[in-house]
Write a protein that holds these residues in place. Structure first.
Motif, PDB file in Angstrom:
ATOM      1  N   ASP A   1       0.867  -1.160   0.074  1.00 30.71           N
ATOM      2  CA  ASP A   1      -0.003  -0.031   0.032  1.00 30.71           C
ATOM      3  C   ASP A   1       0.994   1.303   0.070  1.00 30.71           C
ATOM      4  N   GLU A   2       1.078   1.890  -1.338  1.00 35.27           N
ATOM      5  CA  GLU A   2       1.998   3.080  -1.268  1.00 35.27           C
ATOM      6  C   GLU A   2       1.507   4.125  -0.426  1.00 35.27           C
ATOM      7  N   SER A   3       0.253   4.136  -0.208  1.00 38.63           N
ATOM      8  CA  SER A   3      -0.442   5.452   0.459  1.00 38.63           C
ATOM      9  C   SER A   3       0.211   5.375   1.871  1.00 38.63           C
ATOM     10  N   GLN A   4       0.526   4.193   2.578  1.00 40.74           N
ATOM     11  CA  GLN A   4       0.985   4.342   3.881  1.00 40.74           C
ATOM     12  C   GLN A   4       2.435   3.740   4.227  1.00 40.74           C
ATOM     13  N   LYS A   5       3.047   3.760   2.984  1.00 40.61           N
ATOM     14  CA  LYS A   5       4.645   3.502   2.991  1.00 40.61           C
ATOM     15  C   LYS A   5       5.558   4.680   3.371  1.00 40.61           C
ATOM     16  N   VAL A   6       6.375   4.398   4.496  1.00 41.59           N
ATOM     17  CA  VAL A   6       7.200   5.303   4.809  1.00 41.59           C
ATOM     18  C   VAL A   6       8.806   4.707   4.586  1.00 41.59           C
TER      19      VAL A   6
ATOM     20  N   THR B   1       0.799 -10.186   7.798  1.00 36.78           N
ATOM     21  CA  THR B   1       0.837  -8.648   7.735  1.00 36.78           C
ATOM     22  C   THR B   1       2.190  -8.315   7.546  1.00 36.78           C
TER      23      THR B   1
ATOM     24  N   TYR C   1       4.753  -4.959   7.830  1.00 34.75           N
ATOM     25  CA  TYR C   1       4.708  -3.504   8.297  1.00 34.75           C
ATOM     26  C   TYR C   1       6.287  -2.962   7.751  1.00 34.75           C
TER      27      TYR C   1
ATOM     28  N   LYS D   1       4.229   1.108   9.975  1.00 37.47           N
ATOM     29  CA  LYS D   1       3.256   1.387   8.916  1.00 37.47           C
ATOM     30  C   LYS D   1       2.549  -0.142   8.298  1.00 37.47           C
ATOM     31  N   LYS D   2       1.443  -0.355   8.624  1.00 30.71           N
ATOM     32  CA  LYS D   2       1.000  -1.495   8.043  1.00 30.71           C
ATOM     33  C   LYS D   2       0.904  -1.591   6.558  1.00 30.71           C
ATOM     34  N   ILE D   3       1.409  -2.302   5.688  1.00 33.13           N
ATOM     35  CA  ILE D   3       1.579  -1.813   4.112  1.00 33.13           C
ATOM     36  C   ILE D   3       0.809  -2.784   3.546  1.00 33.13           C
TER      37      ILE D   3
ATOM     38  N   GLU E   1      -1.742  -6.761   3.598  1.00 35.57           N
ATOM     39  CA  GLU E   1      -2.426  -7.745   4.588  1.00 35.57           C
ATOM     40  C   GLU E   1      -3.110  -8.871   3.683  1.00 35.57           C
TER      41      GLU E   1
END
Length: 245
Positions: A160-165, A185, A187, A191-193, A195
């Motif tokens: 999930d690129e929107s959650q990736k740091v 899952t 992380y 950040k969970k990216i 699932e």
């Protein structure tokens, strides 16, 4: 006065000893050491910071020559390839919570795998083991997609690129993989990216649609070895910790 000096010296030595246990004296935890809370919670170290104990080459009793312990890290000089150079734990794991830190060289490619099967017919770790992808998202030659970017369930479930740091190349990142009775899952830096559920209908459909259609052993093992990939790039690992669920 002499007693005061002795007392001050004793307190200084005590404070210095404590600092060496917790880190650099600034409250930073020491690398490759379990806290008392982690020990009580069932965590164990998979890398002690000084040796390769607990690791070996895939389908081998020896460590590949490219893997070394340097400055408290388990690293590879990147002499491996798609099918040569990966290492695995000496123990198998089924349900687990795995945490580790890593840093990668520019244009690098690597990964963390699990449930690896060492059947002699399987030429590489990824023939059986699902992979948490590690790669230079910005500098890898040819670019990356969500399916093979850092944190993705490689070639199966996109990150999930929107959650990736993602921290810059050559700096430390934190990875966590939880496999809990089929629920998986990923992380990255907290950040969970990713699932997904291993073995459900969507997962089986993905196998047929993507790379693994012709890899009959892929993801089939319910237990297996944890693996670190040498894909021809330098990568450093530390603070490798696992808790069985």
């Amino acid at each position: 006065m002499k007693n005061l000096v002795k007392k001050s010296s004793f307190l200084f030595l005590l404070a210095t000893s404590f600092a060496s246990l917790v880190g650099c004296g600034d409250g930073t935890p020491k690398d490759n050491v379990l806290t008392d809370a982690e020990k009580s919670d069932g965590w164990k170290l998979l890398f002690d910071g000084t040796s390769t104990d607990g690791w070996r080459g895939y389908q081998s009793d020896e460590m590949p020559a490219s893997w070394k312990v340097i400055d408290g890290t388990l690293m590879t000089e990147g002499a491996g390839s798609e099918k040569l150079g990966d290492i695995v734990t000496t123990e198998k794991y089924e349900n687990f919570d795995l945490k580790l830190e890593w840093k990668l060289e520019p244009e690098g490619n690597s990964g963390v795998l699990y449930h690896i099967n060492e059947d002699p017919s399987l030429a590489a770790t990824y023939y059986s083991g699902p992979e948490y992808q590690i790669i230079d998202d910005l500098g890898f030659p040819g670019g990356v997609t969500p399916y093979n970017s850092t944190g993705a369930d490689y070639a199966m479930t996109p990150a999930d690129e929107s959650q990736k740091v993602l921290n810059p190349i050559n700096t430390w990142n934190t990875t966590r993989i939880v496999f809990d009775h089929g629920k998986v899952t990923h992380y990255l830096n907290g950040k969970k990216i990713v699932e997904f559920t291993s073995g459900d209908a969507a997962w089986n459909e993905n196998i047929q649609k993507r790379k693994w259609k012709n890899y009959p052993a892929y993801g089939k093992s319910k237990t297996g070895f944890i693996g670190l990939q040498d894909h021809g790039s330098k990568i450093w690992f530390k603070n490798i910790k696992l808790k069985e669920l």
